[in-house]
Design an enzyme around this catalytic site. Sequence first.
Site, PDB file in Angstrom:
ATOM      1  NE  ARG A   1      -4.919   2.819  -9.063  1.00 54.44           N
ATOM      2  CZ  ARG A   1      -3.913   3.380  -8.404  1.00 54.44           C
ATOM      3  NH1 ARG A   1      -4.125   4.444  -7.661  1.00 54.44           N
ATOM      4  NH2 ARG A   1      -2.683   2.876  -8.480  1.00 54.44           N
TER       5      ARG A   1
ATOM      6  CB  SER B   1      -2.208  -1.397 -12.505  1.00 55.70           C
ATOM      7  OG  SER B   1      -0.912  -1.003 -12.098  1.00 55.70           O
TER       8      SER B   1
ATOM      9  CD  GLU C   1      -5.604   0.462 -11.340  1.00 63.69           C
ATOM     10  OE1 GLU C   1      -4.816   1.307 -11.803  1.00 63.69           O
ATOM     11  OE2 GLU C   1      -5.363  -0.222 -10.316  1.00 63.69           O
TER      12      GLU C   1
END
Length: 308
Positions: A170, A219, A301
């Site tokens: 990520r 998310s 995130e």
Amino acid sequence: MIQSERLPDVRGTYVFDRSLSAFTWMRVGGPADVCFLPADLDDLVHFLRTYCSGRRVFPLGVGSNLIVRDGGLNDVVIRLGKGFNHIRVQGQTVVAGAGALTRRVAQEAALHGVDLAFFRTIPGTVGGALKMNAGCYGRYCSDVFQSATIVLRSGSVVTLDDRQLTFNYRQSSVPDEATIVEVTFRGEAAAPDCLRMRMEEQRMKRNATQPIQERSAGSTFRNPAGFSSTGRRDDIHDRKAWKLIDDAGLRGATRGGAQISPLHPNFLINTGTATAYDLECLGEDVRKKVCDVTGIMLEWEILRVGQN
């Protein structure tokens, strides 16, 4: 105020004191002092080379993974429009403007028999996908990345290939304040009909398991690494973020107009009246409770920017 500053003459558009809530999937957030919508690459380069203020620049896509705080942004927001949403397929190579939607890239690639199908259910733009190394179904942007053209804050245009840009879970090494303008991917050859069928299956699975009709930003937290502090694989640390949230009893939890999705506990949603403060505070409540229960501190995130 930025209106009183000397701004470069451009062919694009300046918008002053514009609420950013309309530019994010969460539909929350205060104003930006100025948004700049460049006409094309040359216009963007000219602006960055000639705008000498100490203000930071903040490239913004469609806000699919973003909370803008209620106080807004003092940065110059750069929003890429029609001049940056092209998609060209050349053999197994796909060249996409940073403003192109990832789902459109997947669909266009599939028409030409190029497998970038995992992009179909990733929300947002190509630029954002590269910046955060987006992925799903076991594949990541880094797996198909070849090169990217970026414009640095100085206005320098730089091309980075897969040897110069590094990726982690990520995240990528795209420099701060750099504006991604174009990305080149390479996918495996596959039958268009098979790709279309796979993308449809993925879309239906996502629709059944995620609150896609709600105001969310995808998310909320990263999945924890699957290793303990000793470096040994740890079953607790290898669990998904949604499972840790669920086990902490937080499915459906609320704060103001913010809610942890009853359908998928790793989705933070605006039920219609949430402020950015509600959403961020509820997220922090979740992090604290999960840490109290499991000893794991979840990492955001979703990017949070601006002033409260």
